[in-house]
Design a protein around this motif. Structure first.
Motif, PDB file in Angstrom:
ATOM      1  N   ASP A 178       0.875  -1.139  -0.094  1.00  0.00           N
ATOM      2  CA  ASP A 178      -0.205   0.095  -0.182  1.00  0.00           C
ATOM      3  C   ASP A 178       0.829   1.322   0.022  1.00  0.00           C
ATOM      4  N   GLU A 181       2.280   1.653  -3.472  1.00  0.00           N
ATOM      5  CA  GLU A 181       1.123   2.067  -4.398  1.00  0.00           C
ATOM      6  C   GLU A 181       0.987   3.654  -4.302  1.00  0.00           C
ATOM      7  N   ILE A 205       4.838  -6.814  -6.313  1.00  0.00           N
ATOM      8  CA  ILE A 205       4.013  -5.455  -6.425  1.00  0.00           C
ATOM      9  C   ILE A 205       3.638  -5.177  -7.867  1.00  0.00           C
ATOM     10  N   LYS A 208      -0.143  -3.752  -7.987  1.00  0.00           N
ATOM     11  CA  LYS A 208      -0.108  -2.452  -7.771  1.00  0.00           C
ATOM     12  C   LYS A 208       0.259  -1.719  -8.860  1.00  0.00           C
ATOM     13  N   THR A 211      -1.986  -0.895 -12.116  1.00  0.00           N
ATOM     14  CA  THR A 211      -2.989  -0.192 -11.766  1.00  0.00           C
ATOM     15  C   THR A 211      -2.469   1.329 -11.722  1.00  0.00           C
TER      16      THR A 211
END
Length: 304
Positions: A178, A181, A205, A208, A211
């Motif tokens: 997170d 990202e 990752i 992530k 996106t």
């Protein structure tokens, strides 16, 4: 006759002469203060205009000379349409300097035949190698890579990204998908600088990354492609690092030695594990630091 002799002896008329001289002197000083204040105020304003013009123009020193000139004159038009460019000096990749002048009508000095004066200002801005900046992406490139600008590269972001390869995923502000990202989407909000020791990010990752890269690609049109467009979401700031610690064949720590700008050329599909793009020369909002390695990322500094 006696009364005339008495007035002459008392010299009462001298007071009127002295008062007249004092009033004229006071008027002259007041007039000079007014004109001087007008000149000073105009000079301060013109200097700010010159500073703004060269700072704006310097952003395009990695672009082309015509663009530098366009931006300089645009800045002048916005800030002071009366300012006249006496001289504009441009050295691409290095420096932009401008000399401005503006006629100023005087008030009191007109009594002495001086109707106006030319107020002048000079400013220069130069490019410096970026060595400290906020907003970096959590990706890095090894200093040993001899970058070729505008040539396609692939930055690997799968679970094996931090091996002995040329690119690495950095843990900026902490580990975790997170955090990664957020930093990839918005840029790491704190400054990092040459000499900083950073941990690398481990784990998968890639999802992530896909996106965020799609968002960045969709946020900046490429028709036609212009890598010099300001505020283009395809452009990310990449730290350049020196590997300093390995665990097995996995890179664990790096030392920041400079910065580079990376332009994302393609979106990522569901199978991609690399970000495709090219390194470009570009100015940004960072700062210079002694010993920074030059990799195409520049800051701007007023030098004159």
């Amino acid at each position: 006759m006696n009364r005339i002799r008495d007035l002459w002896k008392k010299e009462t008329g001298n007071a009127l002469v002295f008062v007249s001289i004092a009033l004229m002197t006071l008027l002259a000083i007041t007039g000079l203060v007014i004109d001087g204040g007008m000149v000073y105020k105009t000079k301060i304003h013109l200097q700010k205009v010159a500073n703004a013009a060269v700072l704006s123009g310097a952003q395009e020193l990695t672009n082309n000379q015509e663009k530098v000139e366009e931006v300089v004159y645009e800045a002048l038009s916005k800030n002071d349409q009366d300012a006249v460019v006496e001289n504009l000096e441009i050295t691409m990749g290095e420096k932009v300097a401008v000399d401005l002048e503006v006629p100023l009508s005087l008030a009191f000095s007109k009594l002495f035949g001086k109707d106006q004066v030319m107020v002048k200002a000079h400013a220069a801005a130069e490019l410096r190698t970026m060595g400290r900046a906020a907003g970096a992406a959590p990706l890095g490139i090894d200093e040993s890579i001899p970058l070729e600008y505008y040539k396609e590269y692939e930055l690997k972001v799968d679970q094996h990204d931090n091996d002995t390869g040329n690119f690495g995923v950095l843990a900026l502000g902490g580990t975790g998908a997170d955090t990664y990202e957020y930093n990839l989407r918005h840029g790491y909000q704190n400054e990092i600088a040459v000499g900083d020791i950073l941990e690398t990010q481990t784990g998968n990752i890639a999802g992530k990354t896909r996106t965020v890269i799609r968002e960045r690609v969709n946020g900046c049109d490429e028709n036609p492609r212009d890598v010099n467009v300001r505020d283009c979401s395809r452009v990310i700031l990449i730290p350049v690092y020196e590997p300093i610690a390995y665990q097995g064949n996995q890179l664990k720590q790096v030392k920041i030695v400079g910065f580079a700008y990376f332009y994302i050329t393609d979106p990522m599909d569901e199978h991609d594990t690399s970000i495709k793009g090219m390194f470009i020369e570009r100015t940004g909002t960072g700062y210079e630091e002694p010993g920074a390695l030059e990799r195409g990322a520049f800051s701007i500094r007023l030098t004159e």
